[in-house]
Design an enzyme around this catalytic site. Sequence first.
Site, PDB file in Angstrom:
ATOM      1  CD  GLU A  45      -2.618   1.607   2.388  1.00 31.74           C
ATOM      2  OE1 GLU A  45      -3.417   2.563   2.341  1.00 31.74           O
ATOM      3  OE2 GLU A  45      -2.388   0.964   3.433  1.00 31.74           O
ATOM      4  CG  ASP A 119      -1.132  15.611  -2.251  1.00 29.12           C
ATOM      5  OD1 ASP A 119      -1.894  16.095  -3.117  1.00 29.12           O
ATOM      6  OD2 ASP A 119      -0.356  16.298  -1.572  1.00 29.12           O
TER       7      ASP A 119
END
Length: 216
Positions: A45, A119
């Site tokens: 991840e 982001d």
Amino acid sequence: MGKDKIRRFAEIADFANVLQLDEGKPMKGQWANNFFKNDKPVVLELACGKGEYTVNMARLFPDKNFIGIDYKGNRIWRGAKTAIEDGISNVAFLRIQIETLLDYFAPGEVEEIWITFPDPQPQISREKKRLTSKRFLDMYKIVLQPNGVVHLKTDNDGLHAYTVEKIAEYGLNKHIQTEDLYHSAFVTEVLSIKTYYEGKYLAHNKNINYVKFSFE
């Protein structure tokens, strides 16, 4: 730096399930055998934050090894501590810049990559920092197994659209795509895992985008 951050940085230095910077380099090509002491598949991840997805996937799939990657140690602390407290042994955290991924993972070492609520880097000048820009896609193609897949789950419509464009531009294999995951037919137990921020987005009726793709 606040007192809590200082304390957390000090604690993760002693966590057996956290490797920082160069500490992880000797594991390149050996994560399953040398770190996890098994031969199970490795799943990453990226930009894992507090590690909710990493830890909960590890709970769901004890037959796989999960590594959460982020540079902010005070965030990694939460996921690593939860894994230790709950006795989850198939999870680890690696504190590095994602740009250095190839220094830590060998070609074909990874089965899956998850990118959850990164982001979006919306400014055009920051395109290279988007985790689905060409520079990162090229890295993923190297570390993934031939049949390996990438998952992107995001609330940001722009990043989702950008990723779908790149999948088409580079001729990648798109398996699943939806702009509204929780009102689609694609929801699974693993896709239902919710991070802290995802919970906030859903509370404000924000749609969640999801796309799954591979390089072959």
